[in-house]
Design a protein around this motif. Structure first.
Motif, PDB file in Angstrom:
ATOM      1  N   ILE A 186      45.091  39.142  42.289  1.00 53.40           N
ATOM      2  CA  ILE A 186      46.561  39.088  42.314  1.00 53.40           C
ATOM      3  C   ILE A 186      46.975  37.631  42.150  1.00 53.40           C
ATOM      4  O   ILE A 186      46.600  36.776  42.965  1.00 53.40           O
ATOM      5  N   ILE A 187      47.711  37.360  41.077  1.00 52.73           N
ATOM      6  CA  ILE A 187      47.937  35.947  40.715  1.00 52.73           C
ATOM      7  C   ILE A 187      49.422  35.588  40.629  1.00 52.73           C
ATOM      8  O   ILE A 187      50.262  36.463  40.452  1.00 52.73           O
ATOM      9  N   PRO A 188      49.731  34.303  40.759  1.00 52.43           N
ATOM     10  CA  PRO A 188      51.122  33.846  40.776  1.00 52.43           C
ATOM     11  C   PRO A 188      51.606  33.409  39.390  1.00 52.43           C
ATOM     12  O   PRO A 188      50.879  33.502  38.407  1.00 52.43           O
ATOM     13  N   TRP A 189      52.823  32.838  39.364  1.00 49.77           N
ATOM     14  CA  TRP A 189      53.508  32.558  38.096  1.00 49.77           C
ATOM     15  C   TRP A 189      53.485  31.086  37.691  1.00 49.77           C
ATOM     16  O   TRP A 189      53.974  30.737  36.629  1.00 49.77           O
ATOM     17  N   ASN A 190      52.963  30.202  38.548  1.00 47.93           N
ATOM     18  CA  ASN A 190      53.121  28.771  38.229  1.00 47.93           C
ATOM     19  C   ASN A 190      52.107  28.246  37.211  1.00 47.93           C
ATOM     20  O   ASN A 190      52.420  27.377  36.410  1.00 47.93           O
ATOM     21  N   VAL A 239      43.640  43.008  37.275  1.00 48.28           N
ATOM     22  CA  VAL A 239      44.468  41.811  37.462  1.00 48.28           C
ATOM     23  C   VAL A 239      45.919  42.227  37.585  1.00 48.28           C
ATOM     24  O   VAL A 239      46.405  43.034  36.801  1.00 48.28           O
ATOM     25  N   LYS A 240      46.604  41.669  38.597  1.00 43.24           N
ATOM     26  CA  LYS A 240      48.056  41.856  38.655  1.00 43.24           C
ATOM     27  C   LYS A 240      48.732  40.512  38.480  1.00 43.24           C
ATOM     28  O   LYS A 240      48.756  39.691  39.376  1.00 43.24           O
ATOM     29  N   PRO A 241      49.281  40.276  37.262  1.00 42.65           N
ATOM     30  CA  PRO A 241      49.991  39.007  37.067  1.00 42.65           C
ATOM     31  C   PRO A 241      51.325  39.047  37.816  1.00 42.65           C
ATOM     32  O   PRO A 241      51.792  40.126  38.191  1.00 42.65           O
ATOM     33  N   ALA A 242      51.926  37.900  38.017  1.00 43.57           N
ATOM     34  CA  ALA A 242      53.216  37.850  38.701  1.00 43.57           C
ATOM     35  C   ALA A 242      54.293  38.479  37.813  1.00 43.57           C
ATOM     36  O   ALA A 242      54.224  38.395  36.587  1.00 43.57           O
ATOM     37  N   GLU A 243      55.279  39.095  38.447  1.00 45.92           N
ATOM     38  CA  GLU A 243      56.339  39.784  37.701  1.00 45.92           C
ATOM     39  C   GLU A 243      57.174  38.810  36.870  1.00 45.92           C
ATOM     40  O   GLU A 243      57.784  39.187  35.879  1.00 45.92           O
ATOM     41  N   GLN A 244      57.175  37.526  37.267  1.00 44.91           N
ATOM     42  CA  GLN A 244      57.940  36.523  36.508  1.00 44.91           C
ATOM     43  C   GLN A 244      57.245  36.178  35.196  1.00 44.91           C
ATOM     44  O   GLN A 244      57.891  35.752  34.246  1.00 44.91           O
ATOM     45  N   PHE A 283      55.458  44.801  40.242  1.00 45.80           N
ATOM     46  CA  PHE A 283      55.966  44.022  41.370  1.00 45.80           C
ATOM     47  C   PHE A 283      54.967  43.990  42.530  1.00 45.80           C
ATOM     48  O   PHE A 283      54.082  44.839  42.624  1.00 45.80           O
ATOM     49  N   GLY A 284      55.159  42.991  43.392  1.00 49.95           N
ATOM     50  CA  GLY A 284      54.227  42.786  44.501  1.00 49.95           C
ATOM     51  C   GLY A 284      54.176  43.946  45.484  1.00 49.95           C
ATOM     52  O   GLY A 284      53.103  44.495  45.762  1.00 49.95           O
ATOM     53  N   PRO A 285      55.329  44.348  46.032  1.00 48.25           N
ATOM     54  CA  PRO A 285      55.299  45.389  47.065  1.00 48.25           C
ATOM     55  C   PRO A 285      54.837  46.751  46.551  1.00 48.25           C
ATOM     56  O   PRO A 285      54.509  47.622  47.342  1.00 48.25           O
ATOM     57  N   ALA A 318      52.876  47.466  42.875  1.00 42.13           N
ATOM     58  CA  ALA A 318      51.565  47.341  42.213  1.00 42.13           C
ATOM     59  C   ALA A 318      50.611  46.459  43.031  1.00 42.13           C
ATOM     60  O   ALA A 318      49.442  46.800  43.230  1.00 42.13           O
ATOM     61  N   GLY A 319      51.113  45.302  43.514  1.00 47.04           N
ATOM     62  CA  GLY A 319      50.256  44.375  44.268  1.00 47.04           C
ATOM     63  C   GLY A 319      49.736  45.028  45.538  1.00 47.04           C
ATOM     64  O   GLY A 319      48.535  44.991  45.844  1.00 47.04           O
ATOM     65  N   ALA A 320      50.651  45.663  46.267  1.00 45.08           N
ATOM     66  CA  ALA A 320      50.265  46.286  47.533  1.00 45.08           C
ATOM     67  C   ALA A 320      49.274  47.428  47.298  1.00 45.08           C
ATOM     68  O   ALA A 320      48.378  47.655  48.118  1.00 45.08           O
ATOM     69  N   ALA A 321      49.427  48.147  46.176  1.00 45.14           N
ATOM     70  CA  ALA A 321      48.510  49.257  45.879  1.00 45.14           C
ATOM     71  C   ALA A 321      47.085  48.737  45.678  1.00 45.14           C
ATOM     72  O   ALA A 321      46.115  49.391  46.073  1.00 45.14           O
ATOM     73  N   SER A 343      41.024  38.841  45.535  1.00 50.98           N
ATOM     74  CA  SER A 343      41.215  37.391  45.491  1.00 50.98           C
ATOM     75  C   SER A 343      42.667  37.156  45.112  1.00 50.98           C
ATOM     76  O   SER A 343      43.145  37.631  44.087  1.00 50.98           O
ATOM     77  N   PHE A 344      43.366  36.446  45.980  1.00 51.94           N
ATOM     78  CA  PHE A 344      44.823  36.306  45.854  1.00 51.94           C
ATOM     79  C   PHE A 344      45.215  34.836  45.833  1.00 51.94           C
ATOM     80  O   PHE A 344      44.669  34.025  46.574  1.00 51.94           O
ATOM     81  N   THR A 345      46.194  34.494  45.003  1.00 48.98           N
ATOM     82  CA  THR A 345      46.850  33.191  45.087  1.00 48.98           C
ATOM     83  C   THR A 345      48.347  33.442  45.146  1.00 48.98           C
ATOM     84  O   THR A 345      48.888  34.188  44.323  1.00 48.98           O
ATOM     85  N   GLY A 346      49.010  32.849  46.122  1.00 41.93           N
ATOM     86  CA  GLY A 346      50.459  33.037  46.268  1.00 41.93           C
ATOM     87  C   GLY A 346      50.915  32.496  47.610  1.00 41.93           C
ATOM     88  O   GLY A 346      50.296  31.583  48.173  1.00 41.93           O
ATOM     89  N   SER A 347      51.977  33.085  48.126  1.00 40.10           N
ATOM     90  CA  SER A 347      52.573  32.539  49.347  1.00 40.10           C
ATOM     91  C   SER A 347      51.772  32.944  50.596  1.00 40.10           C
ATOM     92  O   SER A 347      51.069  33.950  50.600  1.00 40.10           O
ATOM     93  N   THR A 348      51.931  32.165  51.647  1.00 42.59           N
ATOM     94  CA  THR A 348      51.278  32.464  52.926  1.00 42.59           C
ATOM     95  C   THR A 348      51.772  33.803  53.472  1.00 42.59           C
ATOM     96  O   THR A 348      50.993  34.598  54.003  1.00 42.59           O
ATOM     97  N   GLU A 349      53.067  34.031  53.290  1.00 38.34           N
ATOM     98  CA  GLU A 349      53.674  35.277  53.758  1.00 38.34           C
ATOM     99  C   GLU A 349      52.976  36.504  53.139  1.00 38.34           C
ATOM    100  O   GLU A 349      52.595  37.445  53.839  1.00 38.34           O
ATOM    101  N   VAL A 350      52.797  36.468  51.819  1.00 37.28           N
ATOM    102  CA  VAL A 350      52.149  37.610  51.153  1.00 37.28           C
ATOM    103  C   VAL A 350      50.649  37.630  51.468  1.00 37.28           C
ATOM    104  O   VAL A 350      50.055  38.700  51.601  1.00 37.28           O
ATOM    105  N   GLY A 351      50.054  36.456  51.663  1.00 36.68           N
ATOM    106  CA  GLY A 351      48.645  36.398  52.055  1.00 36.68           C
ATOM    107  C   GLY A 351      48.375  37.199  53.321  1.00 36.68           C
ATOM    108  O   GLY A 351      47.386  37.916  53.440  1.00 36.68           O
TER     109      GLY A 351
END
Ligand code: ADP
Length: 501
Positions: A165-169, A191-196, A224-226, A228-231, A242-250
């Protein structure tokens, strides 16, 4: 060569054609089961670039099934490591051959500077594929001389299906550095790319197919995260996330693992990294480092050094030089203006979030040295913002902003600098600028962070483990530690009969 032909990195250049907007499952581009799509937007204008298939739980189920079948019955985990490596090398070549299109796509989707994508993202993705391709045939266990009449050995086996699960930056970088070690180990991936920023991952999936990676080995499910990501995080048939993103979602990912099948997780999360500048530093160099450590990629970097500590004896000179240097910093359209240093924030939500932190800083009583406002007639542009008179307990000094906002602070002694650098819940990166080796070593040894840069910042490489500690997460991307994550160790014991040894 591809880059030169297309003149990428030297805008203006041609808009890329958007060829892939569907989910990539079992080697085919398919619509979402629900038929739904979502829009991805150009952050320079806010206009829609493309409608992309919106994956949800049922699509994740299909992708995981494809990955599971490819793992349980397919050739990928069973072929020799050198053959996997050969195919990955081909994938790396294709990434480089299509660098121009990828860079343009990434600029359009993420507002990134094409030169940054060319130099950083393409280099990281291709570099990682090659590094781990080279490791694929060097996966060995150990032999054990056990107590009693037994001998043992260990096998290192691929874990199975990996959810990435990967971020957008840094979308292309993230795809490369997550996928490469998993593939080298013999895992199959979803792979789940970021929705952005879904476009580059789909483009890369097509290149993987061209390279000869068998169907089902790489699957890409934008969404979206909640949903596809959550699934993925809670899937009973996913063996590692393996995830990269916010602490909250971690936290949510770890919780989902705990509540489902206890899959191991690797989390590369937020940061509030310190850059400590001592009074013997080369001032010009230190100013440039502070700028790039904060404003590179519009401040959208997890390791951004958003807390800059400058020793009091040089503080005034440093502040003056910094303000002077920022006068020539250009914010604008990175695709059409060759002078531009900083493009737009990735989307409206991030833009508004960063601006609300800036407001908070003003209200808390910090002083603006530069910036502090949005800019441009349209799109998500923000002036590079430097706050002075920042107190450690202000929100802007504590929370990750993920935008072009620097907190500039003063310190007196090495001990104070180290204590303040460590006075954060995060532990991702840190930087120290000094000519004194003893001071540098002291900081290096004392600072609780996953990466420490001495007289440089942001330097990364495929062989350099990347990841944090504390609330910045755990587990490494890049380096051989990243390969280990995707391997299970199996101990095997056999009797030793009639052997005098
Ligand atoms: P950011 O704050 O940088 O957008 P996020 O942590 O929200 O970072 O997103 C990083 C990735 O995690 C994205 O691909 C996003 O879709 C995904 N994500 C967001 N929420 C969840 C969730 N609840 N479960 C799994 N993945 C998620």
């Amino acid at each position: 060569p591809a880059a030169e032909e297309k003149n990428v990195g030297a805008p203006p250049f041609e808009m890329p054609e958007i060829r892939f907007t569907k989910l990539f499952i079992n080697g085919c581009f398919v619509d979402a089961g629900s038929g739904r799509t979502f829009e991805t937007r150009d952050p320079r204008t806010g206009d829609v670039i493309a409608s992309v298939a919106e994956g949800d739980k049922e699509d994740v189920d299909l992708a995981v099934k494809a990955a599971r079948d490819a793992f349980d019955h397919g050739e990928w985990p069973r072929m020799s490591g050198s053959e996997r490596g050969r195919i990955m090398m081909r994938f790396a070549d294709l990434v480089e051959q299509h660098a121009g299109e990828l860079a343009a796509l990434e600029s359009l989707d993420a507002g990134k500077h094409p030169a940054v994508t060319m130099a950083v993202d393409i280099g990281n993705a291709a570099g990682s594929l090659r590094y781990f391709a080279g490791a694929a045939d060097k996966i060995h266990g150990e032999t054990l001389k056990m107590r009693g009449q037994f001998q043992g050995y260990t096998l290192r086996e691929p874990l199975g299906v990996a959810g990435l699960i990967i971020p957008w930056n840094f979308p292309t970088t993230m795809f490369g550095i997550k996928v490469a070690p998993a593939l080298a180990a013999g895992c199959t991936v979803v792979v789940k790319p970021a929705e952005q920023t879904p476009l580059s991952a789909l483009y890369l999936a097509d290149l993987a197919k061209q390279a000869g990676i068998p169907d089902g080995v790489i699957n890409v499910v934008p969404g979206f995260g909640p949903t596809a990501g959550a699934a993925i995080a809670s899937h009973m048939n996913v063996d590692i996330v393996s995830f990269t993103g916010s602490t909250e979602v971690g936290r949510l990912i770890m919780e989902a693992s705990a509540k489902s099948n206890l899959k191991p997780v690797s989390l590369e999360l937020g940061g509030k990294s310190p850059l400590i500048i001592f009074d013997d530093a080369d001032l010009d160099m230190a100013v440039e480092l502070a700028i790039s450590a904060n404003f590179f990629n519009k401040g959208e970097a997890c390791v951004a050094a958003s807390r800059v500590y400058v020793q009091d004896s040089i503080y005034d000179r440093f502040e003056k030089k910094l303000a002077e240097r920022m006068k020539s910093w250009v914010v604008g359209d990175p695709l059409n203006d060759p002078r531009v240093d900083q493009g737009p924030q990735v989307d409206k939500a991030q833009y508004e979030r960063v601006l609300s932190f800036i407001d908070r800083g003003k209200r808390e009583g910090a002083t603006l040295l530069t910036g502090g406002k949005p800019c441009g007639k349209k799109g998500y542009y923000i002036e590079p913002t430097i706050f002075t008179n920042v107190k450690e307990d202000m929100v802007i000094a504590k929370e990750e902003i993920f935008g072009p906002v620097m907190c500039l602070m003063k310190f007196k002694t090495v001990e104070e600098a180290i204590a303040r650098a460590n006075g954060t819940t995060y532990g991702l990166g840190a930087g120290v600028v000094t000519r004194d080796l003893d001071v540098a070593n002291r900081v290096v040894r004392s600072v609780r962070a996953g990466l420490v840069w001495v007289n440089c910042y942001f330097a990364v490489s495929s062989d350099c483990p990347f990841g944090g500690r504390k609330m910045s997460g755990f587990g490494k991307d890049e380096g051989m530690h990243a390969l280990d994550k995707f391997l299970a160790v199996k101990s095997v014991v056999t009797p030793l009969r009639d052997s005098p040894w």
